[in-house]
Scaffold this motif. Structure first.
Motif: not given
Length: 325
Positions: A2-3, A58, A60, A95-96
């Motif tokens: 998940k992010a 990234s 994210y 994020a995870e």
């Protein structure tokens, strides 16, 4: 994994948690299972479409994290699976899991929880690289940080005091100034009710301070110059008040002033590794001694990133805001 994804540029509501592909690591990277990440003003700018991640980073948000190493690249020698660490990122903290160059990873400092360690890398690397590595703040000098109750401010107060400086701060409420004082600030100025230039002039016997760390920009530029001692150094970190100013350059010549600016995110991997190494050598001992502590205001689950951004943009917080993966 998940992010938190920025679905399109906009307000906090555009942040949505989604299932995305796991990151892949290179030979000189490690994969961290994220425990927590911390918010930075740059995250809000990225969300608005004003601060895109550098090439190769990234997509994210998230410029720092803490967690446990889950995998290491073939060329990584220092770190091993299971190590508890924190890291400076170019993105991907919301994020995870996140892939990080090994040179941007730090051990969790003694006495700090794995969760709270997420609040340290960005502020420690920013403050150490700007006011010590570049502006050369030294013991016995005077230092002013604007926004003393922010993540940067609360950290800067502590490390500057630890290194023997006399610390001045500005903040917008008596509550925030009280926290700054508790962290070690010597002179606390409410910018809503006081003229900080006049107060600095008074407190320094007309000399001014030696180093200023500023994230306001345009509206404060001339005032900062007016507040600096001979051979003073002004370091610009951001432009919350806007990037444009009208300046009397005579102050720079007459007082031999230095004006600098820099960001962390766009530095090279090699440059970041040097800063991270210097932080571990110079800042981590202060944390181990209990002289510098994380200041965490509130934690949210990753799924409530939008609420966390709303809090940051309200400026009601003191210190850092965390997201728990």
């Amino acid at each position: 994994m998940k992010a938190v994804v920025i679905t399109n540029p906009g307000g906090p509501e555009v942040l949505k948690i989604q299932q995305v592909e796991n990151p892949e690591i290179g030979n000189k990277q490690v994969l961290i299972k994220v425990e927590a990440t911390a918010l930075n003003r740059a995250d809000t700018l990225q969300r608005q479409g004003k601060y895109p991640p550098p090439p190769g980073a990234s997509i994210y948000p998230g410029l720092e994290c803490s967690g446990t190493i889950e995998a290491v690249g073939t060329d990584v020698t220092r770190w091993k699976v299971g190590d508890q660490v924190c890291a400076l990122l170019s993105g991907g903290g919301y994020a995870e899991k996140v892939a990080v160059p090994a040179g941007q990873v730090l051990p969790v400092p003694p006495g700090v929880s794995l969760k709270d360690a997420a609040s340290l890398p960005e502020v420690a690397c920013t403050v150490w690289s700007t006011i010590f590595m570049m502006s050369k703040l030294s013991a016995g000098e005077t230092f002013l940080v604007h926004g003393g109750s922010s993540g940067i401010g609360t950290f800067a107060i502590q490390i500057a005091k630890y290194k023997g400086a006399r610390v001045f701060v500005t903040a917008g409420s008596e509550e925030k100034l009280a926290i700054c004082k508790d962290l070690g600030a010597d002179v606390c100025i409410n910018y809503k009710t006081e003229d900080f230039v006049a107060r600095v002039t008074e407190e320094t016997g007309g000399k001014g301070v030696d180093v200023i760390l500023d994230n306001i920009g345009g509206p404060y530029f001339q005032k900062n110059l007016n507040s600096l001692n001979i051979d003073g150094r002004l370091f610009l970190l951001g432009f919350q008040g806007g990037p444009v100013a009208e300046v009397n350059l005579a102050f720079i010549l007459a007082r031999r002033l230095t004006v600098q600016g820099a960001g962390l995110r766009t530095r090279s991997i090699e440059s970041k590794a040097v800063i991270v190494s210097e932080v571990e050598k110079n800042v981590w001992p202060a944390i181990a001694e209990g002289k510098v502590k994380p200041v965490v205001y509130k934690s949210f689950p990753l799924s409530e990133a939008a609420e966390a951004h709303q809090l940051m943009e309200s400026s009601k917080h003191i210190g850092k805001i965390l997201l728990i993966a």
